[in-house]
Design a protein around this motif. Structure first.
Motif, PDB file in Angstrom:
ATOM      1  N   PHE A 188       0.828  -1.202   0.000  1.00  0.00           N
ATOM      2  CA  PHE A 188       0.000   0.000   0.000  1.00  0.00           C
ATOM      3  C   PHE A 188       0.869   1.262   0.000  1.00  0.00           C
ATOM      4  CE2 PHE A 188      -2.359   3.279   2.393  1.00  0.00           C
ATOM      5  CZ  PHE A 188      -3.329   3.528   1.435  1.00  0.00           C
ATOM      6  N   SER A 189       1.925   1.245   0.803  1.00  0.00           N
ATOM      7  CA  SER A 189       2.779   2.440   0.871  1.00  0.00           C
ATOM      8  C   SER A 189       3.396   2.729  -0.493  1.00  0.00           C
ATOM      9  CB  SER A 189       3.872   2.261   1.927  1.00  0.00           C
ATOM     10  OG  SER A 189       4.836   1.335   1.495  1.00  0.00           O
ATOM     11  N   GLN A 203       1.235  -2.764  -7.537  1.00  0.00           N
ATOM     12  CA  GLN A 203       0.200  -2.633  -6.507  1.00  0.00           C
ATOM     13  C   GLN A 203      -1.112  -3.213  -6.997  1.00  0.00           C
ATOM     14  OE1 GLN A 203       2.357   0.083  -7.388  1.00  0.00           O
ATOM     15  NE2 GLN A 203       3.573  -0.864  -5.776  1.00  0.00           N
ATOM     16  N   MET A 204      -1.419  -3.026  -8.279  1.00  0.00           N
ATOM     17  CA  MET A 204      -2.640  -3.605  -8.838  1.00  0.00           C
ATOM     18  C   MET A 204      -2.563  -5.134  -8.775  1.00  0.00           C
ATOM     19  SD  MET A 204      -5.563  -3.120 -10.283  1.00  0.00           S
ATOM     20  CE  MET A 204      -5.587  -1.399 -10.745  1.00  0.00           C
ATOM     21  N   VAL A 205      -1.394  -5.665  -9.113  1.00  0.00           N
ATOM     22  CA  VAL A 205      -1.197  -7.122  -9.062  1.00  0.00           C
ATOM     23  C   VAL A 205      -1.392  -7.617  -7.628  1.00  0.00           C
ATOM     24  CG1 VAL A 205       0.563  -8.931  -9.273  1.00  0.00           C
ATOM     25  CG2 VAL A 205       0.308  -7.229 -11.078  1.00  0.00           C
ATOM     26  N   SER A 206      -0.770  -6.916  -6.658  1.00  0.00           N
ATOM     27  CA  SER A 206      -0.898  -7.328  -5.255  1.00  0.00           C
ATOM     28  C   SER A 206      -2.347  -7.261  -4.793  1.00  0.00           C
ATOM     29  CB  SER A 206      -0.060  -6.427  -4.344  1.00  0.00           C
ATOM     30  OG  SER A 206       1.277  -6.540  -4.676  1.00  0.00           O
ATOM     31  N   ALA A 207      -3.043  -6.193  -5.205  1.00  0.00           N
ATOM     32  CA  ALA A 207      -4.436  -6.029  -4.771  1.00  0.00           C
ATOM     33  C   ALA A 207      -5.305  -7.155  -5.326  1.00  0.00           C
ATOM     34  CB  ALA A 207      -4.961  -4.670  -5.222  1.00  0.00           C
ATOM     35  N   LEU A 208      -5.139  -7.467  -6.608  1.00  0.00           N
ATOM     36  CA  LEU A 208      -5.943  -8.541  -7.205  1.00  0.00           C
ATOM     37  C   LEU A 208      -5.602  -9.884  -6.566  1.00  0.00           C
ATOM     38  CD1 LEU A 208      -5.756  -7.526 -10.997  1.00  0.00           C
ATOM     39  CD2 LEU A 208      -7.679  -7.174  -9.434  1.00  0.00           C
ATOM     40  N   ALA A 209      -4.311 -10.094  -6.317  1.00  0.00           N
ATOM     41  CA  ALA A 209      -3.897 -11.357  -5.677  1.00  0.00           C
ATOM     42  C   ALA A 209      -4.507 -11.472  -4.282  1.00  0.00           C
ATOM     43  CB  ALA A 209      -2.372 -11.433  -5.604  1.00  0.00           C
ATOM     44  N   GLU A 210      -4.576 -10.353  -3.570  1.00  0.00           N
ATOM     45  CA  GLU A 210      -5.148 -10.371  -2.224  1.00  0.00           C
ATOM     46  C   GLU A 210      -6.646 -10.703  -2.268  1.00  0.00           C
ATOM     47  OE1 GLU A 210      -3.671 -10.312   0.698  1.00  0.00           O
ATOM     48  OE2 GLU A 210      -5.656 -10.582   1.597  1.00  0.00           O
ATOM     49  N   ILE A 211      -7.340 -10.183  -3.266  1.00  0.00           N
ATOM     50  CA  ILE A 211      -8.780 -10.483  -3.366  1.00  0.00           C
ATOM     51  C   ILE A 211      -8.973 -11.976  -3.663  1.00  0.00           C
ATOM     52  CG2 ILE A 211     -10.892  -9.985  -4.674  1.00  0.00           C
ATOM     53  CD1 ILE A 211      -9.603  -7.112  -5.043  1.00  0.00           C
ATOM     54  N   LEU A 212      -8.133 -12.515  -4.557  1.00  0.00           N
ATOM     55  CA  LEU A 212      -8.199 -13.967  -4.810  1.00  0.00           C
ATOM     56  C   LEU A 212      -7.957 -14.739  -3.515  1.00  0.00           C
ATOM     57  CD1 LEU A 212      -6.194 -14.357  -8.156  1.00  0.00           C
ATOM     58  CD2 LEU A 212      -8.657 -14.577  -7.850  1.00  0.00           C
ATOM     59  N   GLU A 213      -6.979 -14.266  -2.760  1.00  0.00           N
ATOM     60  CA  GLU A 213      -6.621 -14.917  -1.487  1.00  0.00           C
ATOM     61  C   GLU A 213      -7.820 -14.938  -0.540  1.00  0.00           C
ATOM     62  OE1 GLU A 213      -2.963 -15.175  -0.462  1.00  0.00           O
ATOM     63  OE2 GLU A 213      -3.545 -16.140   1.413  1.00  0.00           O
ATOM     64  N   LEU A 260      -6.467  -2.735   2.670  1.00  0.00           N
ATOM     65  CA  LEU A 260      -5.395  -2.028   1.958  1.00  0.00           C
ATOM     66  C   LEU A 260      -5.431  -2.326   0.461  1.00  0.00           C
ATOM     67  CD1 LEU A 260      -2.511  -2.355   4.556  1.00  0.00           C
ATOM     68  CD2 LEU A 260      -3.932  -0.371   4.092  1.00  0.00           C
ATOM     69  N   ALA A 261      -5.828  -3.546   0.114  1.00  0.00           N
ATOM     70  CA  ALA A 261      -5.954  -3.885  -1.312  1.00  0.00           C
ATOM     71  C   ALA A 261      -7.019  -2.997  -1.949  1.00  0.00           C
ATOM     72  CB  ALA A 261      -6.331  -5.353  -1.474  1.00  0.00           C
ATOM     73  N   ARG A 262      -8.124  -2.801  -1.263  1.00  0.00           N
ATOM     74  CA  ARG A 262      -9.195  -1.957  -1.807  1.00  0.00           C
ATOM     75  C   ARG A 262      -8.743  -0.505  -1.904  1.00  0.00           C
ATOM     76  NH1 ARG A 262     -14.959  -3.954   0.600  1.00  0.00           N
ATOM     77  NH2 ARG A 262     -15.684  -2.594  -1.054  1.00  0.00           N
ATOM     78  N   GLU A 263      -7.956  -0.072  -0.912  1.00  0.00           N
ATOM     79  CA  GLU A 263      -7.431   1.298  -0.971  1.00  0.00           C
ATOM     80  C   GLU A 263      -6.463   1.460  -2.147  1.00  0.00           C
ATOM     81  OE1 GLU A 263      -8.154   4.158   0.482  1.00  0.00           O
ATOM     82  OE2 GLU A 263      -9.761   3.116   1.520  1.00  0.00           O
ATOM     83  N   SER A 264      -5.653   0.433  -2.396  1.00  0.00           N
ATOM     84  CA  SER A 264      -4.722   0.471  -3.534  1.00  0.00           C
ATOM     85  C   SER A 264      -5.505   0.607  -4.834  1.00  0.00           C
ATOM     86  CB  SER A 264      -3.896  -0.814  -3.607  1.00  0.00           C
ATOM     87  OG  SER A 264      -2.848  -0.772  -2.697  1.00  0.00           O
TER      88      SER A 264
END
Lengths: 244, 118
Positions: free
Chosen positions: A86-87, A138-148, A208-212
């Motif tokens: 996120f940072s 960050q987009m990749v991390s956010a999407l991966a987190e939603i899958l998670e 944080l994924a949603r904020e990203s």
């Protein structure tokens, strides 16, 4: 000791007059340093607990306590990862990226954490290159987190899918979940619970994924097809690839 | 003969953890907490691989990486750091591999094994 690169705190007058981009940069820097300060102790605590768990007699109650410390430090590590991602999204440049590539990278990240999972990417039917501007990592991390989150909430039973499709002026990334017939809840309930979980203190990585995503100018939404299929989606503005 | 690994990190407790885990895995471990001690130890005793942290208190692990590359060209170096963003720093490309620190040391051991097998 925690210290910013600049060393001293600015006076309130300077901070108040500071451009938003600089304030974001400072916030990102501080967030990053805080997360870093937490990571080393977390690695040490979790690492030694893991060692103790390995050398202790599994029949001992204390071995169970060591296992709990390992689990909790792993949870803390994931939260730290989310804060670090996120940072970076606070200061990252928006770059031109293929939506299919973003989706594939998110799936690869997720798969590296859960090799036993079932997840696939479905590309646009006409093989069209859909390009968008996004803070790529960050987009990749956010999407991966939603899958998670979908995976965990399905008790690691779901078949997951990311589908890319073109809407009028945007590209849409669908995240779909299929559950076995024996599942205790429907995909609709699972998705509704996920979206309602922002107040859950265990959901920091998702928050944080949603904020990203918001920092990339998009929002995590949900929808339902006529067939009753429920899904999550993110709409991203489409951009043209520069010639040459 | 056991392969020797040099671990360079300013966190003494992390060095203790690496020493124990890597010794249990059959390696000989040399621990250093700063640039100077690492360079002295490297000059005195050859090792098969270096595990290097990027932030070494007030010192810079990436500068140490450059020095190691100059003096020990073929020595594999694995960057092991709490800062994932350094992956994008071209200085870190001098390393043979890059890993973010985690309490789960399995990925570290796997990478070490891979690098030593090459």
């Amino acid at each position: 000791m925690l210290q910013t690169e600049r060393g001293k705190n600015p006076s309130p007058e300077v901070a108040a007059g500071e451009p938003l981009a600089e304030r974001s940069g400072r916030l990102a820097e501080l967030t990053y340093l805080i997360a870093h300060e937490l990571r080393n102790p977390c690695t040490i605590i979790g690492g030694f607990a893991s060692l103790l768990n390995r050398v202790m007699d599994p029949a001992d109650k204390e071995s169970e306590y060591a296992r709990i410390i390992v689990q909790e430090s792993a949870r803390m590590e994931r939260a730290i990862d989310a804060v670090l991602d996120f940072s970076r999204s606070l200061v990252s440049d928006q770059e031109l990226r293929s939506m299919v590539e973003l989706a594939e990278a998110a799936v690869a990240t997720f798969r590296s954490r859960h090799p036993q999972s079932s997840v696939k990417v479905t590309c646009p039917a006409n093989d069209e290159q859909l390009m968008t501007r996004a803070g790529g990592d960050q987009m990749v991390s956010a999407l991966a987190e939603i899958l998670e989150q979908l995976w965990k909430r399905s008790r690691e039973q779901a078949d997951l899918e990311i589908e890319i499709d073109k809407k009028s002026n945007s590209g849409r990334i669908y995240m779909k979940v299929e559950l076995p017939e024996t599942a205790l809840e429907s995909p609709r309930t699972l998705i509704a619970n996920l979206l309602a979980s922002e107040r859950d203190p265990n959901s920091l990585p998702l928050i944080l994924a949603r904020e990203s995503l918001r920092l990339s100018g998009c929002e995590l939404e949900w929808g339902a097809a006529k067939s009753g299929e429920t899904y999550l989606y993110v709409d991203l503005p489409l951009c043209e690839e520069p010639n040459g | 003969m056991a392969k020797a690994i040099m671990c360079i990190d300013d966190e003494v407790n992390l060095l203790t953890l690496y020493e124990r885990e890597l010794t249990d895995s059959g390696y000989e471990v040399v621990s250093c907490s700063g640039v100077e001690s690492a360079l002295l130890a490297l000059a005195a005793q050859p090792v098969d691989l270096v595990v290097l942290d990027i932030k070494l208190a007030e010192e810079d692990g990436l500068q140490l990486l450059e020095q190691i590359r100059r003096q020990h060209r073929d020595l594999p170096v694995l960057l092991h750091t709490a800062y994932p963003a350094y992956k994008q720093d071209f200085h870190s490309w001098l390393a043979d591999d890059y890993l973010v620190k985690s309490a789960d040391l399995t990925p570290l051991k796997t990478k070490i094994r891979e690098l030593l097998e090459i």
